[in-house]
Scaffold this motif. Structure first.
Motif, PDB file in Angstrom:
ATOM      1  N   ALA A 120       0.772  -1.209  -0.075  1.00 52.55           N
ATOM      2  CA  ALA A 120       0.047  -0.123   0.000  1.00 52.55           C
ATOM      3  C   ALA A 120       0.963   1.289  -0.014  1.00 52.55           C
ATOM      4  CB  ALA A 120      -0.873  -0.094   1.206  1.00 52.55           C
ATOM      5  N   ALA A 165       1.434   3.778  -2.974  1.00 51.95           N
ATOM      6  CA  ALA A 165       0.994   5.514  -2.680  1.00 51.95           C
ATOM      7  C   ALA A 165       1.907   6.363  -3.299  1.00 51.95           C
ATOM      8  CB  ALA A 165       0.702   5.386  -1.474  1.00 51.95           C
ATOM      9  N   ALA A 215      -3.607   3.766  -7.295  1.00 56.58           N
ATOM     10  CA  ALA A 215      -2.954   3.311  -6.139  1.00 56.58           C
ATOM     11  C   ALA A 215      -3.789   2.278  -5.549  1.00 56.58           C
ATOM     12  CB  ALA A 215      -2.325   4.444  -4.806  1.00 56.58           C
ATOM     13  N   LEU A 216      -5.068   2.679  -5.059  1.00 61.09           N
ATOM     14  CA  LEU A 216      -6.168   1.991  -4.684  1.00 61.09           C
ATOM     15  C   LEU A 216      -6.589   0.924  -5.423  1.00 61.09           C
ATOM     16  CD1 LEU A 216      -8.247   1.710  -2.209  1.00 61.09           C
ATOM     17  CD2 LEU A 216      -9.871   3.129  -3.497  1.00 61.09           C
ATOM     18  N   TRP A 265      -4.089  -1.680  -5.402  1.00 59.58           N
ATOM     19  CA  TRP A 265      -3.898  -2.424  -4.167  1.00 59.58           C
ATOM     20  C   TRP A 265      -4.802  -3.539  -3.736  1.00 59.58           C
ATOM     21  CZ3 TRP A 265      -6.132  -3.541   0.494  1.00 59.58           C
ATOM     22  CH2 TRP A 265      -5.496  -4.170   1.475  1.00 59.58           C
ATOM     23  N   LEU A 304      -4.994   4.361   1.956  1.00 62.40           N
ATOM     24  CA  LEU A 304      -5.154   4.619   0.356  1.00 62.40           C
ATOM     25  C   LEU A 304      -6.715   5.308   0.237  1.00 62.40           C
ATOM     26  CD1 LEU A 304      -3.988   1.060  -0.930  1.00 62.40           C
ATOM     27  CD2 LEU A 304      -2.926   3.472  -1.041  1.00 62.40           C
TER      28      LEU A 304
END
Length: 203
Positions: A88, A92, A100-101, A104, A147
């Motif tokens: 995570a 980021a 990024a979210l 992940w 996140l």
């Protein structure tokens, strides 16, 4: 019943791999990666000799760090949780908040799919596994929360998403299909994340 409790050796008072030098830790991490691969292909009842041979160490080396098979299974689980949580922060720094979210959540799908091979052992009732649910929450909920907060701060995401609920929702979406193909779960998780964008400030 699995063979997790078959190795009747003195239980460790704490995970031994957390109390070693940096070079020894690297060796143990390599051993855990090997054990994960063996468990994925041969199951958690795989002979310790198979793990030792593939890792290039003696069986005694494994038992020195993990006195019982359950200790090794628990260590593999913690190792995977740590890797997922660390991803995570890495994502980021490399990607915009929304991406990024997205990345992940798909990484978390990988974790859930890989955990299936440990499922029977983790539910065997061994005392070595009692602390794992709390460890899972303590490591992954803050990782996901960071996140979510980052994406919400720039208006890409609704602000009321709960990491506890999301982790369990994804796990439910990753329930094994008949052919074991993770692709449907990936699509469903992508749709779930898209839904979190509803009521975000960015249209």
């Amino acid at each position: 019943m699995t063979g997790v409790a078959d190795d009747q050796r003195p239980a460790a008072t704490a995970p031994a791999y957390r109390r070693v030098r940096a070079d020894a830790r690297r060796n143990i991490e390599a051993l855990l990666e090997t054990a994960k691969a063996v468990f994925a292909t041969s199951g958690v009842d795989a002979p310790m000799r198979e793990i030792a041979d593939r890792a290039g160490v003696g069986v005694g080396t494994i038992y020195r760090h993990f006195p019982q098979r359950a200790d090794l299974v628990a260590a593999v689980f913690r190792h995977e949780v740590d890797a997922c949580a660390s991803a995570a922060a890495h994502l980021a720094t490399k990607h915009a908040p929304g991406e990024a979210l997205d990345r992940w959540m798909q990484r978390y799908v990988d974790f859930i799919v890989a955990k299936r091979g440990l499922a029977a052992a983790l539910h065997s009732g061994s005392s070595a596994f009692q602390s794992l649910p709390a460890y899972f929450d303590q490591r992954l909920e803050p990782a996901l929360q960071g996140l979510l907060d980052r994406a919400a701060a720039v208006g890409e995401l609704r602000a009321d998403a709960d990491p506890h609920d999301l982790l369990r929702a994804v796990a439910s979406l990753c329930m094994p299909s008949g052919d074991g193909d993770p692709a449907p779960a990936r699509r469903l998780v992508a749709l779930l994340v898209d839904g979190l964008r509803y009521r975000g400030r960015v249209s």
